[in-house]
Structure formats: C-alpha cells, structure tokens
Scaffold this active site. Sequence first.
Site, mmCIF file in Angstrom:
data_model
loop_
_atom_site.group_PDB
_atom_site.id
_atom_site.type_symbol
_atom_site.label_atom_id
_atom_site.label_comp_id
_atom_site.label_asym_id
_atom_site.label_seq_id
_atom_site.Cartn_x
_atom_site.Cartn_y
_atom_site.Cartn_z
ATOM 1 N N HIS A 125 125.519 148.538 18.213
ATOM 2 C CA HIS A 125 123.488 148.820 17.487
ATOM 3 C C HIS A 125 123.860 148.648 16.170
ATOM 4 C CE1 HIS A 125 120.825 152.090 16.301
ATOM 5 N NE2 HIS A 125 120.470 150.970 15.842
ATOM 6 N N SER A 126 123.480 148.304 15.397
ATOM 7 C CA SER A 126 124.122 148.770 13.923
ATOM 8 C C SER A 126 125.064 148.282 13.725
ATOM 9 C CB SER A 126 124.064 150.927 13.609
ATOM 10 O OG SER A 126 123.805 150.716 12.534
ATOM 11 N N GLY A 266 112.167 150.963 13.249
ATOM 12 C CA GLY A 266 113.064 151.374 12.723
ATOM 13 C C GLY A 266 114.436 151.317 12.623
ATOM 14 N N HIS A 267 115.294 151.799 12.264
ATOM 15 C CA HIS A 267 116.718 150.980 12.252
ATOM 16 C C HIS A 267 117.304 151.382 13.409
ATOM 17 C CE1 HIS A 267 120.866 150.099 11.618
ATOM 18 N NE2 HIS A 267 121.315 151.065 11.676
ATOM 19 N N GLY A 268 116.852 152.851 13.874
ATOM 20 C CA GLY A 268 117.029 153.585 14.898
ATOM 21 C C GLY A 268 116.092 153.087 16.168
#
Length: 295
Positions: A125-126, A266-268
């Site tokens: 993730h990310s 979103g990004h999370g």
Amino acid sequence: MVSIYRKGGSPQRLAEAYDRTVGLMGTPVESRHAVTSYGRTHYLAAGPAGAPALVLFHGFCFSSSGWVENIRELSSAYRVYAVDLPGDINKSEPERLIRSKKDCAEWFEELLQAFGIGHAHIGGHSYGGFVAMIVASLRPSLVDKLVILSPGAGVLPQSSRFFVRCMLAGFLPSERRIHALLDDMTGEGNTINPMLRRQVVVALQNALPKVKLLPSLLTDDELKRITAPALLLIGDQEVQYDAERAVSRARAVMPDVRAHVIRDAGHGLPLEKPGEVNGLILDFLGEARLMNGVG
C-alpha cells in the site's frame, strides 16, 4: 544500527503505540525478526504455517500495523508476512539503508531466504506498493502474484502538493498538522482506525524516517518487466495523481494487470474500504490457487 529517533524521542512510546494497534488485529500474530545483510527486519506473521505465502509492505511513516484492518481476513487463507520496511518508523533495526532499487530487490531476496520460502505473493500500500512493484520488476521469478494498492508514484508521478504536505508533517510534526495530512489522504465520509491514527502521531513526534529510496515514476521498461499477474486498486479520490490516468497507463503498459478505480475511496484505500479490498485481494489470489489445484 541506523537510528530513526529524534533527539529526545522515545523508542518505548513508539513500541507501545505500535503494540496497541497490533492488539486490534483480531487474530494471533507472531512478532519476529529476519536477519539480512541490511540488518534485522521486523515482521508480523499470521495464518497457517503451510499456506501459500503473502508478503505485505506498508505505507510511508506507517508500519506493519498499518494492515490492522486486513490481516485477519487475508491470513485466513495465506501465511501473511507483514514486513516493517527498514529505515521507516517501525521495529526494524537496519544496519545499512536501502538506497537503490537494486538494494531493494537484494533485500527482498534475503528476506524470503530468512522466511524459508522460495517465492511468494506480494502486496503493498502507498510506498509499500512502490516497493512491491520494484521487487516484481527486478525479481520476477520470486513473485507469484502482485497486489498494488494506491502505489506511491510508480504508475504516475506524485503531485508536488502531496509531497510537500508529507514533508511538512515529518519536519514540523504538530498533532494538528499530522491529523490534517491523514484527513487529506482519506476519502470524503470515510474514517481510518483511530488507534492507528494515534500511532502515526506518536511515530512522527518521536522519530523521522531515514528511507533513502523515495517513490518515483517507473519507466515503461520497468513496468513491462512485471510479468506476474497484478491487481492494481486506486481510490477515485486519490490525492497523489489522477486515478483514471494511472489505471489507464497500467493497462496500456503492464503485461498482465487488472486495474480498477474504487469508488468513494482516497489514498488510505485498504483502511477506508477494508471489506471490499480484502474481498478483491482474496478473489484475485484465489484464482491462482484454484488453477494450481489448491483449495
């Protein structure tokens, strides 16, 4: 050992915050260290010892506890290794830092050797998504399937606004600024685990990442070398870049990818939509198991 702690920073406070988040995972996890030439890499292991391996990489300034909403479901079918990336704010104890993509691939190969396995599914993730893409590009024979969630750059460059906000939260880590950054990364109407949010505040106020390999755009050639079947999920409210453009580039360049934009996220992404994300990951990985006559 490379220290991540600020002057006056407390390793005990960070460890306590980390352990409180891990305590919410809802499944037994083992806290272990893998010895590599880069130092002792801490990881959480969960799931049946004989199950197929799934190695997970967390986002920047988070830790393996960042999988708090995912590890219980994923470990129902897989032996999950949630890894603390060396140099970030976590329980790993780096002796030297990963400074290049080559270092990253070398470290991962040593990590699998320490786990006693020859290959694995991997996911991130990310920033962890960026790491997973590097590994899959440079060590394709070690990767069965690849799961990429809101990758840090990789398919498109990060916006300068996002980068600056992250840097400010790191160098001027007031509680207000950190919470504002987390709010900005979270899709409208969504929430992320409050214990994890608190851990991020404690982490940034007591330590500063020493990560040297920063997220960057991967070239077409690098993406084409990712031959493992891949699942790419990006929220429609992603703050780093335009989600539709990112998905389009992945589909155009990567040899075997299923790329999807997830609505109202979103990004999370894996923290905001854990049920949906966990289901998509299990479905995707499970196809390989069925094709191989497993399960």
